[in-house]
Motif scaffolding. Structure first.
Motif, PDB file in Angstrom:
ATOM      1  N   GLU A   5       0.808  -1.221   0.000  1.00 44.31           N
ATOM      2  CA  GLU A   5       0.000   0.000   0.000  1.00 44.31           C
ATOM      3  C   GLU A   5       0.841   1.271   0.000  1.00 44.31           C
ATOM      4  O   GLU A   5       0.359   2.349  -0.386  1.00 44.31           O
ATOM      5  CB  GLU A   5      -0.912   0.009   1.242  1.00 44.31           C
ATOM      6  N   GLN A   6       2.102   1.160   0.424  1.00 45.82           N
ATOM      7  CA  GLN A   6       2.954   2.336   0.581  1.00 45.82           C
ATOM      8  C   GLN A   6       4.401   1.931   0.329  1.00 45.82           C
ATOM      9  O   GLN A   6       4.802   0.795   0.632  1.00 45.82           O
ATOM     10  CB  GLN A   6       2.799   2.873   2.023  1.00 45.82           C
ATOM     11  N   ASP A   7       5.194   2.813  -0.221  1.00 46.50           N
ATOM     12  CA  ASP A   7       6.581   2.486  -0.513  1.00 46.50           C
ATOM     13  C   ASP A   7       7.382   2.317   0.773  1.00 46.50           C
ATOM     14  O   ASP A   7       7.171   3.032   1.751  1.00 46.50           O
ATOM     15  CB  ASP A   7       7.220   3.572  -1.379  1.00 46.50           C
ATOM     16  N   PHE A   8       8.316   1.380   0.757  1.00 47.42           N
ATOM     17  CA  PHE A   8       9.123   1.094   1.936  1.00 47.42           C
ATOM     18  C   PHE A   8       9.841   2.342   2.451  1.00 47.42           C
ATOM     19  O   PHE A   8       9.926   2.569   3.658  1.00 47.42           O
ATOM     20  CB  PHE A   8      10.148   0.000   1.628  1.00 47.42           C
ATOM     21  N   SER A   9      10.342   3.156   1.544  1.00 49.08           N
ATOM     22  CA  SER A   9      11.082   4.357   1.944  1.00 49.08           C
ATOM     23  C   SER A   9      10.211   5.299   2.762  1.00 49.08           C
ATOM     24  O   SER A   9      10.700   5.962   3.686  1.00 49.08           O
ATOM     25  CB  SER A   9      11.621   5.082   0.709  1.00 49.08           C
ATOM     26  N   GLU A  10       8.920   5.373   2.457  1.00 53.87           N
ATOM     27  CA  GLU A  10       8.004   6.226   3.204  1.00 53.87           C
ATOM     28  C   GLU A  10       7.679   5.613   4.558  1.00 53.87           C
ATOM     29  O   GLU A  10       7.558   6.322   5.566  1.00 53.87           O
ATOM     30  CB  GLU A  10       6.712   6.433   2.408  1.00 53.87           C
ATOM     31  N   ILE A  11       7.597   4.287   4.598  1.00 57.85           N
ATOM     32  CA  ILE A  11       7.236   3.587   5.835  1.00 57.85           C
ATOM     33  C   ILE A  11       8.310   3.774   6.905  1.00 57.85           C
ATOM     34  O   ILE A  11       8.016   4.094   8.056  1.00 57.85           O
ATOM     35  CB  ILE A  11       6.991   2.094   5.556  1.00 57.85           C
ATOM     36  N   VAL A  12       9.573   3.586   6.526  1.00 54.28           N
ATOM     37  CA  VAL A  12      10.646   3.680   7.530  1.00 54.28           C
ATOM     38  C   VAL A  12      10.962   5.124   7.915  1.00 54.28           C
ATOM     39  O   VAL A  12      11.693   5.360   8.874  1.00 54.28           O
ATOM     40  CB  VAL A  12      11.931   2.961   7.051  1.00 54.28           C
ATOM     41  N   ALA A  13      10.408   6.063   7.164  1.00 50.13           N
ATOM     42  CA  ALA A  13      10.555   7.472   7.527  1.00 50.13           C
ATOM     43  C   ALA A  13       9.324   7.976   8.273  1.00 50.13           C
ATOM     44  O   ALA A  13       9.254   9.149   8.650  1.00 50.13           O
ATOM     45  CB  ALA A  13      10.784   8.331   6.278  1.00 50.13           C
ATOM     46  N   GLY A  14       8.363   7.074   8.505  1.00 50.54           N
ATOM     47  CA  GLY A  14       7.117   7.447   9.144  1.00 50.54           C
ATOM     48  C   GLY A  14       7.246   7.687  10.634  1.00 50.54           C
ATOM     49  O   GLY A  14       8.283   7.443  11.253  1.00 50.54           O
ATOM     50  N   GLU A  15       6.155   8.141  11.234  1.00 50.29           N
ATOM     51  CA  GLU A  15       6.155   8.548  12.638  1.00 50.29           C
ATOM     52  C   GLU A  15       6.460   7.386  13.586  1.00 50.29           C
ATOM     53  O   GLU A  15       7.285   7.518  14.501  1.00 50.29           O
ATOM     54  CB  GLU A  15       4.800   9.168  13.005  1.00 50.29           C
ATOM     55  N   ARG A  16       5.820   6.233  13.385  1.00 49.05           N
ATOM     56  CA  ARG A  16       6.019   5.114  14.313  1.00 49.05           C
ATOM     57  C   ARG A  16       7.449   4.596  14.257  1.00 49.05           C
ATOM     58  O   ARG A  16       8.062   4.317  15.291  1.00 49.05           O
ATOM     59  CB  ARG A  16       5.027   3.989  14.008  1.00 49.05           C
TER      60      ARG A  16
END
Length: 292
Positions: free
Chosen positions: A252-263
């Motif tokens: 649903e979302q690119d890995f690069s965005e996930i690991v830069a996310g808030e959590r």
């Protein structure tokens, strides 16, 4: 771009054994498709050069593991496989001499950990035979693992079971010493060129039902490792086998965005303060290996 030393890519949530030390997954049973595997490699390429086909599940069960190894090579990845080794007779021709394959870790403690295991000698000889053939024909690195020690050393039964396996290894590699004399729990001993034997204490998988501690300590999750479960869930480390710390989904979302996310950011910043911000991390004993 941050590089992870270890990146765990789960290609199946299914295992052919039911070992006492490994809680069964409650997730959907599935195999990662070749297409999705390829897409995930593209997403993580900027972040790592090494992938580990391991979290839960038995990677040699995957019917297209040969294709996954070929795609990994095409995209410039080196692959490490952790396996119980019981399916070598079926998968050997799919994995041997694959250029992407860098290392294989054999969890030999799986044999005694699985209640229905039979023919220990046949099992160990199958693993050792594969190792000799593979290391002669390639630069494959091998780690033989016996991770079933207890804090009070081992019970007489477990000591006897381990000795049976170690004896077969000593005979096969013509060792002039008993492995127990040289190996130190938590580390390994070299028994042949690119072949190592590692013994360690059995660890407990972290679980939300375990008692929570004060939450102090450090972990390398999202610092030198990360992972993606077969269903696409991004996890901070290989011990989050159920995806409790769900950082996002690569479908649903690119890995690069996930690991830069808030959590993800809060988890890393927390450990920078020697503080476990996630509940599962506060219930993980492995964290204490890195001190407080």
């Amino acid at each position: 771009m941050k590089k992870y030393k270890k990146f765990y890519m789960e290609i199946t949530s299914i295992c052919n054994l039911a070992c006492s030390f490994c809680p069964p997954t409650e997730r959907e049973k599935q195999f990662l498709s070749v297409e999705d595997f390829s897409k995930r490699l593209d997403q993580i390429k900027p972040f790592t050069d090494y992938i580990y086909l391991h979290v839960k599940g038995e990677p040699l069960l995957h019917p297209k593991i040969d294709q996954l190894l070929d795609i990994s090579h095409e995209k410039g990845f080196k692959v490490n496989i952790t396996t119980n080794g019981t399916l070598l007779h079926k998968a050997k021709h799919k994995i041997i001499n694959k250029p992407a394959l860098r290392q294989m870790n054999f969890s030999l403690h799986s044999f005694d950990g699985h209640e229905g295991s039979t023919d220990k000698e046949g099992y160990v000889q199958s693993v050792l035979g594969f190792i000799k053939e593979a290391t002669e024909q390639s630069k494959l690195i091998v780690s033989l693992r016996l991770w079933n020690l207890t804090e009070d050393n081992v019970t007489n039964l477990q000591r006897k079971r381990n000795r049976e396996i170690l004896q077969m290894i000593e005979t096969e590699f013509n060792l002039d010493y008993r492995i127990e004399e040289k190996v130190v729990p938590g580390s390994g001993v070299k028994i042949a060129d690119r072949v190592y034997l590692n013994q360690d204490y059995e660890f407990t998988w972290p679980s939300l039902i375990e008692e929570e501690d004060e939450g102090k300590g450090f972990c390398y999750g999202l610092r030198n490792q990360a992972g993606i479960l077969a269903n696409g869930t991004v996890i901070p480390c290989c011990l989050d086998g159920e995806g409790v710390i769900n950082l996002g989904n690569v479908n649903e979302q690119d890995f690069s965005e996930i690991v830069a996310g808030e959590r993800a950011t809060k988890l890393v910043e927390g450990f920078s303060r020697r503080e476990a911000v996630e509940e599962l991390c506060r219930k993980c004993g492995y964290r204490k290996r890195f001190g407080t």
